[in-house]
Design an enzyme around this catalytic site. Structure first.
Site, mmCIF file in Angstrom:
data_model
loop_
_atom_site.group_PDB
_atom_site.id
_atom_site.type_symbol
_atom_site.label_atom_id
_atom_site.label_comp_id
_atom_site.label_asym_id
_atom_site.label_seq_id
_atom_site.Cartn_x
_atom_site.Cartn_y
_atom_site.Cartn_z
ATOM 1 C CB THR A 118 131.129 -11.309 56.830
ATOM 2 O OG1 THR A 118 130.064 -12.156 57.296
ATOM 3 C CG2 THR A 118 131.622 -10.459 57.990
ATOM 4 N N GLY A 119 128.207 -10.339 55.706
ATOM 5 C CA GLY A 119 126.927 -9.712 56.056
ATOM 6 C C GLY A 119 125.880 -10.071 55.022
ATOM 7 C CB THR A 141 130.904 -15.292 55.431
ATOM 8 O OG1 THR A 141 129.684 -15.667 54.802
ATOM 9 C CG2 THR A 141 131.913 -14.871 54.376
ATOM 10 C CB VAL A 176 125.861 -15.667 43.251
ATOM 11 C CG1 VAL A 176 127.306 -15.257 43.525
ATOM 12 C CG2 VAL A 176 125.818 -16.957 42.440
ATOM 13 N N GLY A 177 125.955 -14.622 46.487
ATOM 14 C CA GLY A 177 126.094 -13.448 47.352
ATOM 15 C C GLY A 177 127.281 -12.584 46.962
HETATM 16 N N1 ASP Z 1 127.894 -12.308 52.774
HETATM 17 C C1 ASP Z 1 127.475 -13.691 52.746
HETATM 18 C C2 ASP Z 1 126.464 -13.853 51.655
HETATM 19 O O1 ASP Z 1 125.622 -12.997 51.489
HETATM 20 C C3 ASP Z 1 126.889 -14.166 54.032
HETATM 21 C C4 ASP Z 1 127.658 -13.854 55.280
HETATM 22 O O2 ASP Z 1 128.577 -13.060 55.247
HETATM 23 O O3 ASP Z 1 127.365 -14.430 56.332
HETATM 24 O O4 ASP Z 1 126.472 -14.864 51.002
#
Ligand code: ASP
Length: 336
Positions: A251-252, A201, A230-231
């Site tokens: 991010t995570g 991300t 949806v994140g």
């Molecule tokens: N936070 C993003 C999600 O859950 C994924 C990521 O940060 O790699 O969609």
């Protein structure tokens, strides 16, 4: 003598004020995702390309700030640059969902009047962060999803559209295949991701010379996601936040970032509890999220140009131009 001291002090104060006015503090932080990013498993060429892509995104965003541009333009420029890099999970190179397609999420927030815009599950917009900004500036809404977001994009002919397959890369297809194999092997009882097994991300947070703060985040989400998942990236307050004193892009593992309102919580700890930026970001990323079983990281800055980039994973692609002028990019935990 006393008069001379007074005059010298007055002159020094005038000079300091003039310098402050001549060179107001600006700052920029960017990320390209957190996760299992380890030296041992990263090839030298990949590492070189990723560092170059982070530098290019810093250049794009910082050029805006150095030219007196807005924090909003700076984060858009930096995030578009990262969306265009196939190694990151946003725009070209976004992960595949369980149906072998791409659904992209993005958001932007600006401290000016607390404006915010977001899109979720868009499938044909080359740079989703640009669409999120249009939602913010040219609609009465904060968030548009799926077909509605695509129809809104139809009204903005200058936004480039692509076939959904344009986002494909071999590396992401391989990740989907491995995720499916894990699932079939029954190692994952459900569609839950393996902690730490995702990254890429992208996001940016900027402070401009007028003291305005903007934050933006863009992602393909998580490999093998399904059912319109949806994140946190497009959720204002979870993956993205910018107020007059503080900005965050996260991010995570998104579900944990939504449940803990991560981006807003960091800024609220500063506003209500008087925490420093570093203390607030560290508490949320190193204590709150892991205590609930999640992982990831954030990039954050405050109105003074201080920056914080904590993460609780093996690595986080990141870059910064801090208010004190220091600049760098880093990938692994043992850098900076
Ligand atoms: N936070 C993003 C999600 O859950 C994924 C990521 O940060 O790699 O969609």
């Amino acid at each position: 003598m006393r008069l001379l001291t007074f005059l010298l002090l007055a002159a020094a104060a005038t000079t300091a004020t003039a310098q402050d006015q001549a060179a107001p503090r600006t700052a920029l932080v960017i990320h390209g995702g957190a996760g299992v990013i380890e030296r041992a498993s990263m090839g030298a060429e990949a590492e070189r390309e990723i560092r170059a892509a982070l530098e290019a995104a810093l250049d794009a965003g910082h050029a805006v700030l150095a030219g007196g541009g807005s924090a909003l333009d700076a984060v858009e420029a930096a995030v578009v640059s990262l969306e265009e890099e196939p190694r990151f999970n946003a725009g070209k190179g976004a992960v595949f969902n369980a149906e072998g397609r791409h659904e992209l999420d993005a958001s932007v927030m600006y401290s000016q009047d607390r404006q915010a815009g977001a899109v979720a599950a868009v499938t044909t917009v080359r740079n989703p962060v640009r669409l999120a900004r249009r939602v913010m500036e040219q609609s009465e809404h904060v968030m548009l999803i799926g077909d509605g977001a695509e129809r809104f994009a139809d009204d903005h002919a200058d936004l480039e559209r692509v076939e959904n397959t344009w986002f494909d890369t071999d590396a992401r297809r391989g990740q989907l295949e491995r995720a499916r194999q894990r699932e079939e092997a029954g190692r994952q009882a459900s569609a839950e991701p393996v902690p730490g097994q995702y990254f890429g991300t992208v996001g940016a947070v900027a402070l401009d010379a007028q003291g305005r703060i903007a934050a933006a985040t863009s992602t393909g989400g998580m490999t093998n996601k399904r059912w319109g998942r949806v994140g946190d990236a497009p959720i204002i307050g979870a993956g993205t936040w910018a107020d007059a004193h503080c900005g965050v892009s996260a991010t995570g593992w998104g579900e944990f970032f939504i449940r803990n309102a991560v981006a807003h919580d960091i800024c609220a700890r500063m506003a209500y509890g008087g925490d420093s930026l570093q203390a607030a970001a560290d508490t949320v990323v190193m204590q709150v999220i892991p205590a609930h079983g999640g992982d990831g990281g954030v990039i954050a800055l405050d109105g003074e140009g201080n920056i914080a980039l904590p993460f609780n994973t093996a690595g986080m692609y990141r870059g910064w131009v801090a208010g004190d002028g220091s600049r760098g990019v880093a990938i692994f935990a043992d850098e900076d």
